[in-house]
Write a protein that holds these residues in place. Sequence first.
Motif, PDB file in Angstrom:
ATOM      1  N   ARG A 174     -50.245  -3.188   6.839  1.00  0.00           N
ATOM      2  CA  ARG A 174     -50.938  -2.202   5.618  1.00  0.00           C
ATOM      3  C   ARG A 174     -51.718  -3.312   5.285  1.00  0.00           C
ATOM      4  NH1 ARG A 174     -45.657  -0.253   2.955  1.00  0.00           N
ATOM      5  NH2 ARG A 174     -45.644  -2.165   1.916  1.00  0.00           N
ATOM      6  N   ARG A 175     -52.887  -2.505   4.124  1.00  0.00           N
ATOM      7  CA  ARG A 175     -53.923  -2.791   4.018  1.00  0.00           C
ATOM      8  C   ARG A 175     -53.393  -2.776   2.227  1.00  0.00           C
ATOM      9  NH1 ARG A 175     -58.889  -0.198   4.926  1.00  0.00           N
ATOM     10  NH2 ARG A 175     -58.052   1.343   3.569  1.00  0.00           N
ATOM     11  N   VAL A 176     -53.015  -3.763   1.591  1.00  0.00           N
ATOM     12  CA  VAL A 176     -51.752  -3.547   0.208  1.00  0.00           C
ATOM     13  C   VAL A 176     -53.438  -3.405  -0.761  1.00  0.00           C
ATOM     14  CG1 VAL A 176     -51.482  -5.381  -1.591  1.00  0.00           C
ATOM     15  CG2 VAL A 176     -51.434  -6.375   0.948  1.00  0.00           C
ATOM     16  N   ARG A 177     -54.676  -2.994  -0.872  1.00  0.00           N
ATOM     17  CA  ARG A 177     -54.794  -2.713  -2.237  1.00  0.00           C
ATOM     18  C   ARG A 177     -54.967  -0.408  -2.208  1.00  0.00           C
ATOM     19  NH1 ARG A 177     -59.708   0.463  -0.367  1.00  0.00           N
ATOM     20  NH2 ARG A 177     -61.272  -0.746   1.433  1.00  0.00           N
ATOM     21  N   ASP A 178     -54.964  -0.349  -1.124  1.00  0.00           N
ATOM     22  CA  ASP A 178     -54.707   1.179  -0.917  1.00  0.00           C
ATOM     23  C   ASP A 178     -53.057   2.041  -0.404  1.00  0.00           C
ATOM     24  OD1 ASP A 178     -55.227   0.712   1.329  1.00  0.00           O
ATOM     25  OD2 ASP A 178     -57.283   1.854   1.082  1.00  0.00           O
ATOM     26  N   GLY A 179     -53.213   0.928   0.329  1.00  0.00           N
ATOM     27  CA  GLY A 179     -51.672   1.673   0.869  1.00  0.00           C
ATOM     28  C   GLY A 179     -51.321   2.454   2.225  1.00  0.00           C
ATOM     29  N   PHE A 180     -52.603   1.228   3.170  1.00  0.00           N
ATOM     30  CA  PHE A 180     -53.450   2.493   3.902  1.00  0.00           C
ATOM     31  C   PHE A 180     -52.792   1.226   5.415  1.00  0.00           C
ATOM     32  CE2 PHE A 180     -57.074   5.789   4.101  1.00  0.00           C
ATOM     33  CZ  PHE A 180     -56.155   6.348   2.448  1.00  0.00           C
ATOM     34  N   PHE A 181     -52.737   1.747   6.439  1.00  0.00           N
ATOM     35  CA  PHE A 181     -51.713   1.425   7.366  1.00  0.00           C
ATOM     36  C   PHE A 181     -52.722   1.418   8.749  1.00  0.00           C
ATOM     37  CE2 PHE A 181     -48.189   3.027   5.310  1.00  0.00           C
ATOM     38  CZ  PHE A 181     -47.619   2.397   5.520  1.00  0.00           C
ATOM     39  N   LEU A 182     -52.853   0.434   9.926  1.00  0.00           N
ATOM     40  CA  LEU A 182     -53.622  -0.073  10.773  1.00  0.00           C
ATOM     41  C   LEU A 182     -53.670   0.928  12.368  1.00  0.00           C
ATOM     42  CD1 LEU A 182     -56.343  -1.529  11.858  1.00  0.00           C
ATOM     43  CD2 LEU A 182     -54.719  -3.858  12.228  1.00  0.00           C
ATOM     44  N   TYR A 183     -54.477   1.683  11.986  1.00  0.00           N
ATOM     45  CA  TYR A 183     -54.083   1.953  13.633  1.00  0.00           C
ATOM     46  C   TYR A 183     -55.323   1.971  15.038  1.00  0.00           C
ATOM     47  CZ  TYR A 183     -53.176   6.362  16.738  1.00  0.00           C
ATOM     48  OH  TYR A 183     -53.207   7.230  17.918  1.00  0.00           O
ATOM     49  N   ASP A 184     -54.961   2.505  16.005  1.00  0.00           N
ATOM     50  CA  ASP A 184     -56.067   2.668  16.925  1.00  0.00           C
ATOM     51  C   ASP A 184     -55.700   3.559  18.147  1.00  0.00           C
ATOM     52  OD1 ASP A 184     -58.254   2.290  19.113  1.00  0.00           O
ATOM     53  OD2 ASP A 184     -58.260   0.128  18.128  1.00  0.00           O
ATOM     54  N   ASP A 185     -56.979   4.090  18.174  1.00  0.00           N
ATOM     55  CA  ASP A 185     -55.418   5.254  19.248  1.00  0.00           C
ATOM     56  C   ASP A 185     -55.471   4.054  20.891  1.00  0.00           C
ATOM     57  OD1 ASP A 185     -58.480   5.398  20.327  1.00  0.00           O
ATOM     58  OD2 ASP A 185     -58.305   7.746  20.019  1.00  0.00           O
ATOM     59  N   ASN A 186     -56.282   3.265  20.253  1.00  0.00           N
ATOM     60  CA  ASN A 186     -56.752   3.145  21.923  1.00  0.00           C
ATOM     61  C   ASN A 186     -55.199   1.938  22.063  1.00  0.00           C
ATOM     62  OD1 ASN A 186     -58.475   4.964  23.494  1.00  0.00           O
ATOM     63  ND2 ASN A 186     -59.763   3.900  23.080  1.00  0.00           N
ATOM     64  N   MET A 187     -55.274   1.297  21.076  1.00  0.00           N
ATOM     65  CA  MET A 187     -54.349   0.283  20.930  1.00  0.00           C
ATOM     66  C   MET A 187     -54.551  -1.715  21.416  1.00  0.00           C
ATOM     67  SD  MET A 187     -51.491   0.714  18.904  1.00  0.00           S
ATOM     68  CE  MET A 187     -49.854   0.085  19.671  1.00  0.00           C
ATOM     69  N   ASP A 188     -56.482  -1.183  21.774  1.00  0.00           N
ATOM     70  CA  ASP A 188     -56.960  -1.840  23.083  1.00  0.00           C
ATOM     71  C   ASP A 188     -58.386  -3.272  21.176  1.00  0.00           C
ATOM     72  OD1 ASP A 188     -59.071  -0.189  22.149  1.00  0.00           O
ATOM     73  OD2 ASP A 188     -59.060  -0.684  24.394  1.00  0.00           O
ATOM     74  N   GLY A 189     -57.946  -2.311  20.156  1.00  0.00           N
ATOM     75  CA  GLY A 189     -58.486  -3.264  19.248  1.00  0.00           C
ATOM     76  C   GLY A 189     -59.892  -2.883  18.940  1.00  0.00           C
TER      77      GLY A 189
END
Length: 231
Positions: free
Chosen positions: A12-27
């Motif tokens: 989670r990004r602290v400043r706005d509460g957004f979450f990390l995602y990647d549809d391939n999950m490979d970065g």
Amino acid sequence: MTAENGIEYAIRRVRDGFFLYDDNMDGTRPEWVSLTDNAAWFGTAEEAVAFAELAGFADDGELDAGLEVADRPWVWEEDIEPDEVDLELDREEANATKRITHAETVAETPSDSAPAIADSDELRKEFLEWALQTPSLRSGKPLSEITVVTQVSHLRHMSNVLAKTGSTLSGKVQPTAFDYDSYERFKPVYDAIMSDPEFIKNSRRVNRNYLRTSIQYYLRFLAQRDGVSQE
């Protein structure tokens, strides 16, 4: 993978509460999403941090400034308790025995590409050492130990992980990727997995995408080991 104590984890990004995602999950295509359910959730905090490293938001197991590990109760209730596949993986990890018991290869694999009996334990150690030292093509830095260990686990239990994704290839490949000791022998297996529609559409993204990233690294390792150009 089973959640620890019924809890799953995301970045989670602290400043706005957004979450990390990647549809391939490979970065390769990370994005920040506002909805909790759209985040990339993992069974352990270490796996969440490893994913952040793949996406370029962590280094050597440490998150970039302004990021944190968030947690919530596990949403896939069927995975709170170990299923039979989880228990089998645990047994295999405990006794560390080689599992060279299946002679079939994928249906599309030519007969002259069938795997010989490989020393899978030695090959696993060689890959582990290579992966810990080899820079990522994306970041230019070696992956952290937890990321490499996660890759080794998925490669070691390749057939069982395929089964968890619903792929019918589970019964047509060797139990472990380390039974394939050359680029020539593994490439048809890699191609079959990457083109398998059941594997591609799997909704269990953690299993699918960690295995996909793992076999990509393993193919790269075998190519370098055998002097094969992938370009």
